[in-house]
Design an enzyme around this catalytic site. Structure first.
Site, mmCIF file in Angstrom:
data_model
loop_
_atom_site.group_PDB
_atom_site.id
_atom_site.type_symbol
_atom_site.label_atom_id
_atom_site.label_comp_id
_atom_site.label_asym_id
_atom_site.label_seq_id
_atom_site.Cartn_x
_atom_site.Cartn_y
_atom_site.Cartn_z
ATOM 1 N N ARG A 63 -31.631 1.614 13.670
ATOM 2 C CA ARG A 63 -32.039 2.123 14.987
ATOM 3 C C ARG A 63 -33.434 2.746 14.893
ATOM 4 O O ARG A 63 -34.286 2.554 15.768
ATOM 5 C CB ARG A 63 -31.004 3.130 15.514
ATOM 6 C CG ARG A 63 -29.707 2.442 15.944
ATOM 7 C CD ARG A 63 -28.759 3.408 16.630
ATOM 8 N NE ARG A 63 -28.016 4.237 15.698
ATOM 9 C CZ ARG A 63 -26.781 3.974 15.251
ATOM 10 N NH1 ARG A 63 -26.128 2.909 15.658
ATOM 11 N NH2 ARG A 63 -26.183 4.792 14.410
ATOM 12 N N ASP A 99 -22.343 -4.405 27.162
ATOM 13 C CA ASP A 99 -21.131 -4.216 26.362
ATOM 14 C C ASP A 99 -19.934 -4.489 27.270
ATOM 15 O O ASP A 99 -20.031 -4.389 28.498
ATOM 16 C CB ASP A 99 -21.067 -2.784 25.805
ATOM 17 C CG ASP A 99 -20.169 -2.686 24.564
ATOM 18 O OD1 ASP A 99 -20.715 -2.616 23.435
ATOM 19 O OD2 ASP A 99 -18.926 -2.671 24.722
ATOM 20 N N SER A 100 -18.793 -4.817 26.656
ATOM 21 C CA SER A 100 -17.590 -5.072 27.455
ATOM 22 C C SER A 100 -16.702 -3.834 27.543
ATOM 23 O O SER A 100 -15.609 -3.909 28.086
ATOM 24 C CB SER A 100 -16.813 -6.246 26.867
ATOM 25 O OG SER A 100 -16.521 -5.999 25.523
ATOM 26 N N CYS A 159 -21.637 -8.331 10.894
ATOM 27 C CA CYS A 159 -20.922 -7.363 10.053
ATOM 28 C C CYS A 159 -19.646 -7.984 9.497
ATOM 29 O O CYS A 159 -18.726 -7.283 9.093
ATOM 30 C CB CYS A 159 -20.620 -6.080 10.829
ATOM 31 S SG CYS A 159 -19.557 -6.331 12.255
ATOM 32 N N ASP A 203 -25.862 -7.153 17.994
ATOM 33 C CA ASP A 203 -25.034 -6.467 16.983
ATOM 34 C C ASP A 203 -23.554 -6.646 17.319
ATOM 35 O O ASP A 203 -22.877 -5.688 17.687
ATOM 36 C CB ASP A 203 -25.415 -4.978 16.927
ATOM 37 C CG ASP A 203 -24.673 -4.240 15.821
ATOM 38 O OD1 ASP A 203 -24.210 -4.900 14.872
ATOM 39 O OD2 ASP A 203 -24.560 -3.002 15.913
HETATM 40 N N1 SAH Z 1 -24.910 -1.532 18.093
HETATM 41 C C1 SAH Z 1 -23.890 -0.523 18.301
HETATM 42 C C2 SAH Z 1 -22.562 -0.894 17.685
HETATM 43 C C3 SAH Z 1 -21.959 -2.186 18.217
HETATM 44 S S1 SAH Z 1 -20.256 -2.364 17.884
HETATM 45 C C4 SAH Z 1 -24.405 0.815 17.790
HETATM 46 O O1 SAH Z 1 -25.536 0.861 17.256
HETATM 47 O O2 SAH Z 1 -23.712 1.815 17.931
HETATM 48 C C5 SAH Z 1 -19.825 -3.770 18.797
HETATM 49 C C6 SAH Z 1 -19.676 -3.563 20.298
HETATM 50 O O3 SAH Z 1 -19.431 -4.843 20.874
HETATM 51 C C7 SAH Z 1 -18.536 -2.680 20.745
HETATM 52 O O4 SAH Z 1 -19.051 -1.633 21.516
HETATM 53 C C8 SAH Z 1 -17.645 -3.580 21.622
HETATM 54 O O5 SAH Z 1 -17.161 -2.913 22.784
HETATM 55 C C9 SAH Z 1 -18.603 -4.659 22.012
HETATM 56 N N2 SAH Z 1 -18.048 -5.985 22.318
HETATM 57 C C10 SAH Z 1 -17.105 -6.688 21.648
HETATM 58 N N3 SAH Z 1 -16.971 -7.926 22.147
HETATM 59 C C11 SAH Z 1 -17.855 -8.035 23.182
HETATM 60 C C12 SAH Z 1 -18.196 -9.086 24.080
HETATM 61 N N4 SAH Z 1 -17.637 -10.285 24.011
HETATM 62 N N5 SAH Z 1 -19.165 -8.845 24.987
HETATM 63 C C13 SAH Z 1 -19.748 -7.622 25.072
HETATM 64 N N6 SAH Z 1 -19.479 -6.618 24.217
HETATM 65 C C14 SAH Z 1 -18.535 -6.810 23.290
#
Ligand code: SAH
Length: 397
Positions: free
Chosen positions: A210, A251-252, A341, A301
């Site tokens: 970040r 995000d979802s 990840c 991510d």
């Molecule tokens: N980059 C973030 C962490 C991401 S974790 C940070 O720095 O804190 C992964 C995220 O993807 C989660 O918040 C989850 O809610 C979201 N997610 C999972 N599947 C998804 C989808 N199909 N579309 C949108 N968001 C999704």
């Protein structure tokens, strides 16, 4: 003390100090869940003291390869103190720190994150479950934190035959504090709830990425940012801190997005500079393309698409798809930071997937940096499986 004897030839990984023994490698011996066992080779040589897990594919997890070491309270105190001391030497610019990173810290199945004065822990193996009280005492003693919250609600506990458990494990004499905490990460402030958040509450592994994102946005003078799979918007705050004019978080999870919006104003940025989109990323990216939108900086991510190597094929296609769409949305000269990840997708394979995505999008880019987890999520030389987060920073030609 019960003894577990391995099949002939199956001692090799323990001799290399890799901490796991799979079910198929065990010739004989049984013990209770989490019980400490002596592991021997087929010819009766001592290999390790380990925790037995009757229902897991990973039947045995080594605590130590030193025959003279006893697995008692003092053992956990030593391991936890060593892990905490290492974190103190890493120069981490945050009060959100991963203190215990499982196998890498010699404590297979234990995850502990520190958020300010609060600890949040996951006990993910039969061995850590059995020694939970000793571990909790050692954590409090090593950190001075009086409050320890347990988030043992990860699906992997099922494989160990363990039920989900959440709640306070240790509280100060004054009573249980709020599960809501504010941490300071680099120059900015972020909130989380250890009871409600993902995993232990937050994704500390991306902390240094970040900061890197904020720095690159500033250096390259990038103006519009898209943060895909934003969770609570850590990268979105970073984008604005780096001087971006506007950032879109996708995000979802509605609660995660609400927190992302709150983080924008908490850090002194006008709410008009942030758009929170509650949507599936794949669909959102397609819609942006249709709408003719473009971005100077994109973060991808996603959650773990491949929990193990067996899922690698399907996961590869899913990674390729979102990366192809992201390349199409990226302005020339723009920055893509893209991650996986998934333990089942190695760094080399991920590179190939992203290269394929670039080909399909007719986009080339400079690979300016290979990315990984922050150093408080270490791997060790003997345990390559620990390397799970990998990423690429690419500047579009
Ligand atoms: N980059 C973030 C962490 C991401 S974790 C940070 O720095 O804190 C992964 C995220 O993807 C989660 O918040 C989850 O809610 C979201 N997610 C999972 N599947 C998804 C989808 N199909 N579309 C949108 N968001 C999704």
């Amino acid at each position: 003390m019960k003894t577990i004897t391995l099949r002939d030839g199956k001692e090799r990984s323990l001799l290399r100090r890799h901490p796991w023994v799979f079910q198929g490698s065990v010739a004989k011996g049984k013990a209770d869940p989490g019980e400490t066992v002596r592991v021997e080779s087929a010819d009766g040589r001592f290999l390790a003291w380990a925790a037995f897990s009757p229902s897991s594919q990973i039947r045995v997890r080594a605590w130590t390869f030193d025959e003279a070491e006893r697995i008692d309270e003092a053992f956990f105190t030593r391991r936890i103190e060593a892990a905490v001391v290492l974190r103190g030497r890493l120069g981490i610019d945050s009060d959100g720190v991963r203190l215990i990173h499982g196998e890498a810290d010699g404590l297979p199945g234990l995850i502990v994150d520190r958020y300010g004065d609060l600890l949040s822990a996951q006990f993910l193996s039969a061995g850590t479950e059995r020694f939970k009280q000793a571990i909790a005492d050692a954590l409090v003693a090593a950190t001075g934190c009086q409050a320890l919250y347990e988030r043992s609600d990860s699906g992997v506990r099922q494989m160990e035959g363990l039920e989900p458990v959440t709640g306070w494990l240790r509280t100060p004499a004054s009573g249980a504090p709020s599960t809501e905490v504010t941490i300071r990460e680099h120059g900015w402030r972020l909130t989380l709830d250890v009871a409600e958040g993902h995993k232990t509450g937050y994704y500390l592994d991306q902390r240094d990425n970040r900061k890197l994102f904020a720095d690159l946005v500033r250096q390259m003078g990038l103006k519009t940012a898209l943060n895909c799979y934003s969770y609570t918007g850590g990268f979105s705050v970073a984008a604005l801190a780096g001087g971006a004019e506007h950032v879109t978080s996708v995000d979802s999870s509605g609660p995660a997005l609400a927190r992302a919006s709150a983080h924008i104003t908490l850090n002194g940025f006008d709410a008009s500079r942030h758009e929170a989109l509650d949507a599936d990323v794949n669909g959102a990216l397609r819609q942006f393309i249709k709408d003719g939108r473009r971005f100077d900086a994109i973060i991808l991510d996603p959650p773990k698409f491949a929990p193990s190597a067996a899922h690698a094929d399907r996961a590869s296609r899913a990674y390729k798809d979102i990366n192809r769409l992201a390349f199409k949305l990226l302005e020339p000269g723009g920055l893509l930071m893209t991650y996986s990840c998934s333990g089942g997708i190695g760094a080399e394979l991920f590179h190939k997937i992203v290269a394929g995505a670039g080909m399909d999008a007719y986009v080339d880019g400079y690979l300016i940096k290979r990315l990984e987890a922050s150093p408080d999520h270490p791997t060790t030389i003997n345990y390559p499986e620990g390397e799970y987060l990998k990423g690429l920073a690419i500047v579009r030609k």
